[in-house]
Design an enzyme around this catalytic site. Structure first.
Site, PDB file in Angstrom:
ATOM      1  N   LYS A 131      77.141  33.382  39.095  1.00 26.46           N
ATOM      2  CA  LYS A 131      76.034  33.483  40.054  1.00 26.46           C
ATOM      3  C   LYS A 131      75.606  34.937  40.172  1.00 26.46           C
ATOM      4  O   LYS A 131      76.344  35.776  40.683  1.00 26.46           O
ATOM      5  CB  LYS A 131      76.475  32.999  41.439  1.00 26.46           C
ATOM      6  CG  LYS A 131      75.295  32.931  42.392  1.00 26.46           C
ATOM      7  CD  LYS A 131      75.657  33.125  43.853  1.00 26.46           C
ATOM      8  CE  LYS A 131      75.698  34.547  44.269  1.00 26.46           C
ATOM      9  NZ  LYS A 131      74.404  35.239  44.346  1.00 26.46           N
ATOM     10  N   GLU A 141      85.968  44.070  41.540  1.00 27.39           N
ATOM     11  CA  GLU A 141      85.394  45.413  41.365  1.00 27.39           C
ATOM     12  C   GLU A 141      84.579  45.679  42.618  1.00 27.39           C
ATOM     13  O   GLU A 141      83.495  45.112  42.791  1.00 27.39           O
ATOM     14  CB  GLU A 141      84.488  45.458  40.121  1.00 27.39           C
ATOM     15  CG  GLU A 141      85.196  45.170  38.810  1.00 27.39           C
ATOM     16  CD  GLU A 141      86.055  46.328  38.315  1.00 27.39           C
ATOM     17  OE1 GLU A 141      86.046  47.403  38.955  1.00 27.39           O
ATOM     18  OE2 GLU A 141      86.763  46.146  37.308  1.00 27.39           O
ATOM     19  N   GLU A 160      80.680  54.269  52.376  1.00 29.52           N
ATOM     20  CA  GLU A 160      79.887  54.333  51.148  1.00 29.52           C
ATOM     21  C   GLU A 160      78.412  54.366  51.572  1.00 29.52           C
ATOM     22  O   GLU A 160      77.973  53.519  52.339  1.00 29.52           O
ATOM     23  CB  GLU A 160      80.185  53.056  50.351  1.00 29.52           C
ATOM     24  CG  GLU A 160      79.539  52.976  49.011  1.00 29.52           C
ATOM     25  CD  GLU A 160      79.870  51.649  48.297  1.00 29.52           C
ATOM     26  OE1 GLU A 160      79.920  50.590  48.969  1.00 29.52           O
ATOM     27  OE2 GLU A 160      80.056  51.681  47.078  1.00 29.52           O
ATOM     28  N   CYS A 173      78.445  52.070  42.536  1.00 26.05           N
ATOM     29  CA  CYS A 173      79.768  52.107  43.167  1.00 26.05           C
ATOM     30  C   CYS A 173      80.509  53.400  42.830  1.00 26.05           C
ATOM     31  O   CYS A 173      81.437  53.772  43.529  1.00 26.05           O
ATOM     32  CB  CYS A 173      80.570  50.899  42.713  1.00 26.05           C
ATOM     33  SG  CYS A 173      80.580  50.762  40.926  1.00 26.05           S
TER      34      CYS A 173
HETATM   35  P1  NAP Z   1      77.592  42.073  48.068  1.00 21.65           P
HETATM   36  O1  NAP Z   1      76.763  41.868  49.266  1.00 21.65           O
HETATM   37  O2  NAP Z   1      79.069  41.983  48.225  1.00 21.65           O
HETATM   38  O3  NAP Z   1      77.076  41.011  46.997  1.00 21.65           O
HETATM   39  C1  NAP Z   1      77.637  40.897  45.725  1.00 21.65           C
HETATM   40  C2  NAP Z   1      77.489  39.476  45.240  1.00 21.65           C
HETATM   41  O4  NAP Z   1      78.218  38.612  46.117  1.00 21.65           O
HETATM   42  C3  NAP Z   1      76.040  38.969  45.243  1.00 21.65           C
HETATM   43  O5  NAP Z   1      75.866  38.072  44.167  1.00 21.65           O
HETATM   44  C4  NAP Z   1      75.966  38.217  46.562  1.00 21.65           C
HETATM   45  O6  NAP Z   1      74.980  37.223  46.552  1.00 21.65           O
HETATM   46  C5  NAP Z   1      77.346  37.608  46.615  1.00 21.65           C
HETATM   47  N1  NAP Z   1      77.829  37.220  47.942  1.00 21.65           N
HETATM   48  C6  NAP Z   1      77.480  37.736  49.142  1.00 21.65           C
HETATM   49  N2  NAP Z   1      78.173  37.099  50.120  1.00 21.65           N
HETATM   50  C7  NAP Z   1      78.951  36.174  49.514  1.00 21.65           C
HETATM   51  C8  NAP Z   1      79.893  35.190  49.986  1.00 21.65           C
HETATM   52  N3  NAP Z   1      80.180  35.049  51.282  1.00 21.65           N
HETATM   53  N4  NAP Z   1      80.511  34.402  49.077  1.00 21.65           N
HETATM   54  C9  NAP Z   1      80.242  34.540  47.764  1.00 21.65           C
HETATM   55  N5  NAP Z   1      79.360  35.436  47.261  1.00 21.65           N
HETATM   56  C10 NAP Z   1      78.747  36.242  48.135  1.00 21.65           C
HETATM   57  O7  NAP Z   1      77.324  43.468  47.366  1.00 21.65           O
HETATM   58  P2  NAP Z   1      75.936  44.092  46.939  1.00 21.65           P
HETATM   59  O8  NAP Z   1      75.281  44.679  48.133  1.00 21.65           O
HETATM   60  O9  NAP Z   1      75.167  43.125  46.121  1.00 21.65           O
HETATM   61  O10 NAP Z   1      76.444  45.245  45.947  1.00 21.65           O
HETATM   62  C11 NAP Z   1      76.783  46.492  46.391  1.00 21.65           C
HETATM   63  C12 NAP Z   1      78.304  46.643  46.505  1.00 21.65           C
HETATM   64  O11 NAP Z   1      78.888  46.345  45.250  1.00 21.65           O
HETATM   65  C13 NAP Z   1      78.691  48.075  46.813  1.00 21.65           C
HETATM   66  O12 NAP Z   1      79.730  48.082  47.743  1.00 21.65           O
HETATM   67  C14 NAP Z   1      79.171  48.596  45.463  1.00 21.65           C
HETATM   68  O13 NAP Z   1      80.079  49.664  45.544  1.00 21.65           O
HETATM   69  C15 NAP Z   1      79.797  47.369  44.876  1.00 21.65           C
HETATM   70  N6  NAP Z   1      79.871  47.488  43.422  1.00 21.65           N
HETATM   71  C16 NAP Z   1      81.076  47.688  42.842  1.00 21.65           C
HETATM   72  C17 NAP Z   1      81.162  47.854  41.472  1.00 21.65           C
HETATM   73  C18 NAP Z   1      82.486  48.074  40.804  1.00 21.65           C
HETATM   74  O14 NAP Z   1      82.541  47.920  39.587  1.00 21.65           O
HETATM   75  N7  NAP Z   1      83.537  48.425  41.520  1.00 21.65           N
HETATM   76  C19 NAP Z   1      80.019  47.800  40.685  1.00 21.65           C
HETATM   77  C20 NAP Z   1      78.786  47.593  41.305  1.00 21.65           C
HETATM   78  C21 NAP Z   1      78.733  47.429  42.687  1.00 21.65           C
HETATM   79  P3  NAP Z   1      73.470  37.523  47.047  1.00 21.65           P
HETATM   80  O15 NAP Z   1      73.108  38.887  46.534  1.00 21.65           O
HETATM   81  O16 NAP Z   1      72.711  36.425  46.387  1.00 21.65           O
HETATM   82  O17 NAP Z   1      73.507  37.464  48.528  1.00 21.65           O
END
Ligand code: NAP
Length: 484
Positions: free
Chosen positions: A181, A257, A388, A291
């Site tokens: 997804k 991640e 962050e 990230c």
């Molecule tokens: P996010 O809100 O955690 O969303 C990530 C994914 O999870 C999206 O596909 C989102 O869907 C989904 N999601 C949200 N709530 C969920 C739930 N309750 N159950 C299952 N899936 C759920 O993060 P983001 O804002 O998209 O991304 C930014 C974050 O990602 C930052 O904290 C960044 O540091 C981290 N990141 C980490 C890495 C790494 O390799 N360590 C790489 C890139 C990003 P929807 O978007 O459709 O709501």
């Protein structure tokens, strides 16, 4: 999406069991361009039922994919990787249109993503086991490595292309099948990659892409399913923790991640110009939304003022604009929440003595454009020290000794990437060992490549992507103890 030359790469349907499908009942949602606010198109708004269909398809495809000889799987993956390079310009345009980052960064991302598939295709031919000396002459001990099974994957919006390939590459190479997804903000890159997987001849059901707005419902099906044996998630630490808890009931394997809070340290003996260049590349890549972005910039007392001056001038000279324009250095942020967070952190810093030396307000372009901003006089009691930022805000902290900066750098629950600039070899060794991070850049911010592990310590994650270790995340070990 007029800018995309191969129009067949732009799909308004999800991909399940080798078919392009709508949501049950035909529900859809809009996907917008963050630079303009224009609607790019619609994709199916799927939920639990379609996710269950996708899990069934992945389970049905698993035995044949698992049993395919490694060289054949590798050849299909290499073909997929090659198609990604052949269509690099289109993949980059789709990425920029839905995500906002400058085209040159988008190309770099798509290219890097293809590199992970190609690397893992090679690794699939090197899934060796062990034969270990037995404890008595009547036994032989063999360790086999076998694919985990069906994998559920959830990916974020900030790297909508390479997060797909970094996960699917090793999973498919190991012999696993996938239900993925993508973020609802950026589904088109994932769908374009599925088109190329189909063209490469990857069999139906091996990769399934489910699009939908109800991430929690889709995630719950994946975590609760007994058929899904592993969850691989990239995103925020908060959602990662939730998914990990949900996986407890089925004792599912997890790779996470998660978020970061990278220190970027400049010592008195550093090459200041190189440090300025590195800080800019790391901090403002993807408008500060990676990230591994430098989140806290620590500068030693003796060079603080000269670094601050040079860094501020270079930041102020960066050009903000549409990612599609050739001269753009920084694009928009993804959503208004990012601007709200930057504004909150900035107000907090100002109230505690921070001084805005460039930027500090919304950009004249309006919408989701926020000026690249530098604050001097940042201190550890500020929100930008502990959180962050995920936006174009660079706080400069002052430090005196190596011990002080190690303490501050490690004073966070995160442990993804860290960077430091120094020319003193003894300090370089000591710092590289003292930083509690999964990746440390020394006089460099290049910490991502298919041949090296990418993963976080502490609350930044579990497991790694890339390198010869990355494929292990998708393999189970099995002892065969044989009496002869
Ligand atoms: P996010 O809100 O955690 O969303 C990530 C994914 O999870 C999206 O596909 C989102 O869907 C989904 N999601 C949200 N709530 C969920 C739930 N309750 N159950 C299952 N899936 C759920 O993060 P983001 O804002 O998209 O991304 C930014 C974050 O990602 C930052 O904290 C960044 O540091 C981290 N990141 C980490 C890495 C790494 O390799 N360590 C790489 C890139 C990003 P929807 O978007 O459709 O709501």
């Amino acid at each position: 999406m007029q800018q995309v030359s191969d129009k067949a790469l732009v799909r308004q349907q999800a991909y399940i069991n080798g078919a392009w499908v709508d949501a049950t009942g035909g529900k859809t949602f809009d996907v917008s361009n963050p630079a303009t606010g224009d609607v790019l198109g619609t994709v199916p708004d799927m939920g639990a039922k379609e996710t269950e269909d996708a899990v069934r398809a992945a389970a049905a495809a698993f035995p044949a994919w698992r049993d395919m000889v490694a060289a054949e799987r590798a050849a299909l993956l290499q073909k997929w990787a090659a198609l990604q390079i052949e269509h690099l310009d289109d993949l980059a345009r789709i990425l920029t249109l839905e995500q906002g980052k400058p085209l040159k960064e988008a190309k770099g991302e798509a290219q890097s993503g293809s590199g992970y598939v190609s690397w893992m295709a090679e690794e699939s031919r090197r899934i060796y086991g062990d034969i270990t000396p037995p404890r008595d002459s009547a036994h032989r001990f063999l360790t086999l490595k076998q694919p985990v099974g069906v994998c559920g994957m959830i990916t974020p919006w900030n790297f909508p292309s390479s997060m797909i390939t970094r996960k699917c590459g090793p999973a498919l190479a190991a012999g696993c099948t996938v239900v993925l997804k993508p973020s609802d903000l950026t589904p088109y890159s994932a769908l374009a990659l599925a088109v190329l997987a189909e063209r490469a001849g990857i069999p139906k059901g091996v990769i399934n892409i489910v699009t939908g707005k109800d991430a929690a419902a889709i995630g719950k099906v994946l975590t609760d399913s007994d058929t899904v044996r592993k969850i691989s998630f990239t995103g925020s630490t908060a959602v990662g923790k939730k998914l990990m808890a949900q996986c407890a009931d089925t004792v599912k394997k997890v790779s996470l991640e998660l978020g970061g809070n990278a220190p970027f340290i400049v010592f008195d003996d550093a090459d200041i110009d190189a440090a300025v260049e590195g800080a800019i590349a790391s901090k403002f890549r993807n408008a500060g939304q990676t990230c591994i972005c430098a989140n806290r910039i620590f500068v030693q007392d003796g060079i603080y003022d000269v670094f601050a001056k040079k860094f501020t001038a270079a930041v102020a000279a960066m050009k903000m604009g549409s990612g599609l324009d050739d001269d753009t250095d920084i694009g928009p942020v993804i959503a208004s929440q990012a601007i709200e967070k930057v504004t909150r952190q900035l107000e907090d810093a100002k109230s505690k003595g921070g001084k805005v030396v460039t930027g500090g307000t919304a950009h004249a372009l309006g919408g989701l454009f926020y000026q690249q901003t530098v604050i001097t006089g940042a201190t550890p009691d500020m929100q930008c020290f502990s959180e962050e930022t995920f936006g174009p805000l660079a706080p400069l902290f002052r430090f005196k000794t190596d011990e002080d900066v190690v303490k501050m750098a490690n004073d966070t629950p995160y442990g993804l990437a860290a960077y430091f600039y120094s020319r003193d070899m003894s300090r370089i060794w000591r710092m590289a060992e003292a930083l509690e991070y999964g990746m440390v850049g020394v006089n460099s911010v290049a910490v991502v490549a298919p041949q090296v592990p990418f993963g976080g310590w502490k609350q930044s994650g579990i497991g790694c992507e890339g390198s010869r270790y990355g494929i292990d995340e998708y393999l189970e070990k099995k002892l065969v103890s044989m009496r002869v």
